[in-house]
Design an enzyme around this catalytic site. Sequence first.
Site, mmCIF file in Angstrom:
data_model
loop_
_atom_site.group_PDB
_atom_site.id
_atom_site.type_symbol
_atom_site.label_atom_id
_atom_site.label_comp_id
_atom_site.label_asym_id
_atom_site.label_seq_id
_atom_site.Cartn_x
_atom_site.Cartn_y
_atom_site.Cartn_z
ATOM 1 C CB ALA A 57 53.698 57.816 26.749
ATOM 2 C CG ASP A 58 47.803 56.215 27.235
ATOM 3 O OD1 ASP A 58 48.573 55.755 28.112
ATOM 4 O OD2 ASP A 58 46.961 55.522 26.646
ATOM 5 C CB SER A 59 47.427 59.513 31.686
ATOM 6 O OG SER A 59 46.226 58.832 31.391
ATOM 7 C CG ASP A 92 51.187 54.076 27.285
ATOM 8 O OD1 ASP A 92 50.980 52.874 27.509
ATOM 9 O OD2 ASP A 92 50.820 54.662 26.247
#
Length: 138
Positions: free
Chosen positions: A92-94, A96
């Site tokens: 997960a990125d920011s 997500d």
Amino acid sequence: MASFTTSSATMSCSLMPNQALNRVANLKTSSLSFKGISFSSIRLNPATRRLSITCAAKPETVNKVCDIVKKQLALSADTEVSGESKFAALGADSLDTVEIVMGLEEEFGISVEEDSAQSITTVQDAADLIEDLISKKA
């Protein structure tokens, strides 16, 4: 009377106010039951050797958060997601993470403040925050 259980030992003792647990060796996570109330997450910070007792979220809340995280990140059914799973480790990125929080807000009927949302890094963090917000709402 309190019952303290770890994976390798069980200890029963009377805990009075202002008493401290003097020595605990090789303790990472354990559970404590006191007057019928269970505290399922107890952690010992090895750097300070301080005992920290936190009330972990109910297993059903953690499971529901796991399902939402899997759905939001489009993870395969065989991907293992647990309370200890870190969003970053799951890919997960920011953005997500924002979408996960939005999904949790919708599912649980809560509103998560931006400051609180930024402190969520694991599934357990999210589940604990959800239960805290639900209890404050009630």
